[in-house]
Design a protein around this motif. Structure first.
Motif, mmCIF file in Angstrom:
data_model
loop_
_atom_site.group_PDB
_atom_site.id
_atom_site.type_symbol
_atom_site.label_atom_id
_atom_site.label_comp_id
_atom_site.label_asym_id
_atom_site.label_seq_id
_atom_site.Cartn_x
_atom_site.Cartn_y
_atom_site.Cartn_z
ATOM 1 N N VAL A 186 51.971 37.639 20.658
ATOM 2 C CA VAL A 186 52.426 38.877 20.019
ATOM 3 C C VAL A 186 51.522 40.071 20.307
ATOM 4 C CG1 VAL A 186 53.604 37.666 18.148
ATOM 5 C CG2 VAL A 186 51.231 38.404 17.844
ATOM 6 N N GLN A 190 55.792 42.559 22.146
ATOM 7 C CA GLN A 190 56.105 43.276 20.908
ATOM 8 C C GLN A 190 57.416 44.039 21.047
ATOM 9 O OE1 GLN A 190 52.788 45.642 19.433
ATOM 10 N NE2 GLN A 190 51.344 44.022 20.001
ATOM 11 N N THR A 212 60.848 43.250 19.014
ATOM 12 C CA THR A 212 61.437 44.321 18.214
ATOM 13 C C THR A 212 62.908 44.510 18.582
ATOM 14 O OG1 THR A 212 59.296 45.411 17.970
ATOM 15 C CG2 THR A 212 61.252 46.777 17.617
ATOM 16 N N ARG A 221 45.257 39.813 14.442
ATOM 17 C CA ARG A 221 46.678 39.576 14.710
ATOM 18 C C ARG A 221 47.596 39.747 13.506
ATOM 19 N NH1 ARG A 221 45.977 34.031 18.290
ATOM 20 N NH2 ARG A 221 44.926 35.006 20.073
ATOM 21 N N THR A 247 50.089 42.622 13.290
ATOM 22 C CA THR A 247 51.159 42.528 14.285
ATOM 23 C C THR A 247 52.173 41.460 13.879
ATOM 24 O OG1 THR A 247 49.605 43.240 15.989
ATOM 25 C CG2 THR A 247 51.646 42.221 16.746
ATOM 26 N N TYR A 248 51.692 40.301 13.437
ATOM 27 C CA TYR A 248 52.609 39.270 12.947
ATOM 28 C C TYR A 248 53.498 39.844 11.847
ATOM 29 C CZ TYR A 248 49.686 35.461 15.007
ATOM 30 O OH TYR A 248 48.999 34.617 15.832
ATOM 31 N N LEU A 298 56.126 42.503 13.095
ATOM 32 C CA LEU A 298 57.214 41.979 13.918
ATOM 33 C C LEU A 298 58.151 41.035 13.160
ATOM 34 C CD1 LEU A 298 55.218 41.227 17.186
ATOM 35 C CD2 LEU A 298 56.854 43.096 16.808
#
Length: 189
Positions: free
Chosen positions: A77, A83, A87, A134, A137-138, A141
């Motif tokens: 990711v 990403q 998305t 991370r 971002t996890y 998303l």
């Protein structure tokens, strides 16, 4: 499925795919097959940047080709291309499930002594550092976040099915009794 090492992406993914009557695909396995060697050797022989290039290509190919359950490597990711693809996938109605897990549970599952290149040195501290980097971002998303904790994979998969309103084709695979039996069998071996 996205999440850190030890979150249960592989086990939950297999159970979820079986219950839904679809196939599972793991991008780390795709990378190993195309490179002809394990991920840990790719890191050592070719370096992390090369691995991340292979990983990004594997994720993009899998998203385009696979219509079952897809399990991404923990760091996948972090690629901007991944990403963007995730998305778009979510915007088109796809589900991106973040399997979250506390460090103590991840440590038990991963063993923190296996061949995981990014966890060398002090594995617990490295895992925590990776999660700090991370997690945003996890979370950004994900269309669904599930804490896998120390529950059997069948229970986590059943929670995903319920939360997403999916239809099981093989419901007995999500049976809590079966999950408890599997957990007992795992403790015996």
């Amino acid at each position: 499925m996205i999440g850190p090492p030890g979150s249960g992406k592989s086990k939950v993914g297999r159970t979820l795919a079986a219950g839904l009557g679809v196939t599972i695909r793991d991008t780390d396995a795709d990378i190993e097959e195309s490179a002809g060697k394990p991920v840990s050797e790719i890191f050592v022989d070719d370096g992390e940047p090369h691995f991340r290039e292979l990983e990004s290509a594997a994720v993009l190919a899998a998203l385009a080709e696979h219509d079952g359950v897809l399990s991404l490597g923990g760091g996948a990711v972090m690629s901007l291309a991944t990403q963007a693809a995730l998305t778009r996938y979510a915007a088109d109605g796809g589900h991106v499930v973040f399997l979250d897990v506390p460090l103590a549970i991840a440590a038990q599952r991963v063993g923190m002594n296996q061949a995981r290149p990014l966890l060398l040195g002090n594995p617990r501290a490295q895992w925590q550092k990776l999660m700090t980097e991370r997690r945003p971002t996890y979370e950004r998303l994900a269309t669904l976040t599930i804490v896998s904790s120390d529950r059997p994979g069948e229970q986590v998969a059943a929670e995903i099915v319920e939360a997403l309103g999916l239809e099981l084709r093989v419901p007995e695979l999500m049976d809590p009794k079966r999950a408890e039996e599997n957990k007992s069998e795992e403790n015996v071996t």
